[in-house]
Motif scaffolding. Structure first.
Motif: not given
Length: 335
Positions: A221-244
């Motif tokens: 999230e910090a990289l999205l803001k620092e590198k690309l100026g993304v300040r309104d992200n709303k979503w997280f996609a867990p790799p391989s669909g693995s989550y709890n």
């Protein structure tokens, strides 16, 4: 004669007084209207009934037609299978604006409806932290989700296809990939695509403790803001669909909702492109979240995937647009 002059003078004085009173009354009215406008009060001119009652008849005809345009909003819900499903705006006829748009048309002209959307009472934010696997089935959109942790060689052709088809997708960046490929990530951003979070090092999130899960999401999230100026992200996609449950709660603490998919292209297994297109034709519907990666199979299938969706009356787009409650216009079929 003297009394006649006195009478005339009195009449003149009365006329002047009456004119002054009229001017004062008009000034008071103007001030009242200005005060309403300043307070944000919307005012509509009442329909002026013509001698034949034409204006009143138009207003009554519009009111009588209102029910045929009404569609109630749909609340967001938690489904046993699909988990959190977003709501969808309803719609109703705006009688005043429809009247204003039609009052100068010939008598008997067809209704030209001016509609307004009605938001649902329950939205995704009201449901608490739950994973999302699909949009509302009433909304004729589908999201193109492109998870990026490798496959750079196929990204340019996918971007060209999306541009040619006038489609915006959501790219979920692995943080370690983003650190090494900032220039390519900026090209994606310049295409108007949505940029979101895919953790930092493509871990199995369900096997991590809460603190490490937090670091994985927060670092990207910090990289999205620092590198690309993304300040309104709303979503997280867990790799391989693995989550709890910890993953979903941790993402929520960072202001993100956890999104999975409705249809998986399984492009990483290198299926023939026509097989991917056939799967979209068979399985994708309104509200679908469609998962892919920058692979040779997905790149070759992408244009036909978009055409198939549009032939089904479904507009492809970003996760944010697909999961929002906003209504979408009918989709023109692909030629």
């Amino acid at each position: 004669m003297k009394w006649k002059k006195l009478a005339a003078a009195a009449l003149c004085a009365a006329a002047v007084w009456g004119l002054a009173a009229s001017v004062r009354a008009m000034a008071d009215y103007v001030q009242a209207v200005k005060a309403q406008a300043g307070a944000g009060v919307r005012t509509y001119a009442a329909p002026q009934a013509a001698a034949d009652g034409k204006a009143d008849a138009l207003l009554e005809r519009i009111k009588a037609a209102a029910p045929q345009y009404a569609e109630p909003p749909v609340d967001a819900v938690v489904d046993r299978v699909w988990h959190a499903i977003p709501g969808y705006n309803g719609v109703e006829l705006d009688i005043e604006r429809t009247y204003a748009a039609m009052r100068l048309l010939p008598e008997g002209a067809p209704i030209r409806p001016v509609l307004r959307e009605i938001e649902p009472k329950v939205g995704l934010d009201d449901l608490g932290p739950h994973p999302i696997y699909r949009g509302n089935p009433k909304k004729r959109m589908a999201a193109l989700m492109i998870n990026v942790a490798w496959g750079n060689e196929h990204l340019p052709s996918m971007l060209e296809t999306l541009k040619a088809k006038n489609v915006r997708a959501t790219f979920f960046f692995d943080g370690s990939w983003l650190e090494k490929n900032e220039t390519l990530a900026r090209q994606i951003a310049e295409g108007g695509h949505e940029l979101s979070n895919h953790a930092y090092s493509h871990p199995d999130m369900a096997k991590l403790g809460r603190n490490e899960q937090y670091r994985q999401i927060a670092r990207t999230e910090a990289l999205l803001k620092e590198k690309l100026g993304v300040r309104d992200n709303k979503w997280f996609a867990p790799p391989s669909g693995s989550y709890n449950a910890t993953t979903v709660r941790t993402a929520a603490q960072l202001g993100l909702k956890t999104v999975l998919w409705t249809v998986d292209t399984v492009d990483w297994k290198s299926p023939p492109p026509e097989n991917i297109v056939a799967k979209i034709r068979r399985d994708a519907g309104p509200g679908s979240l469609i998962l892919m990666h920058p692979t040779a199979s997905a790149s070759a299938a992408l244009a036909d995937m978009i055409d198939v969706l549009r032939s089904k009356g479904i507009e492809p787009g970003t996760v944010s647009r697909t999961l929002s409650t906003a209504r979408v216009p009918p989709v023109e079929p692909a030629l």
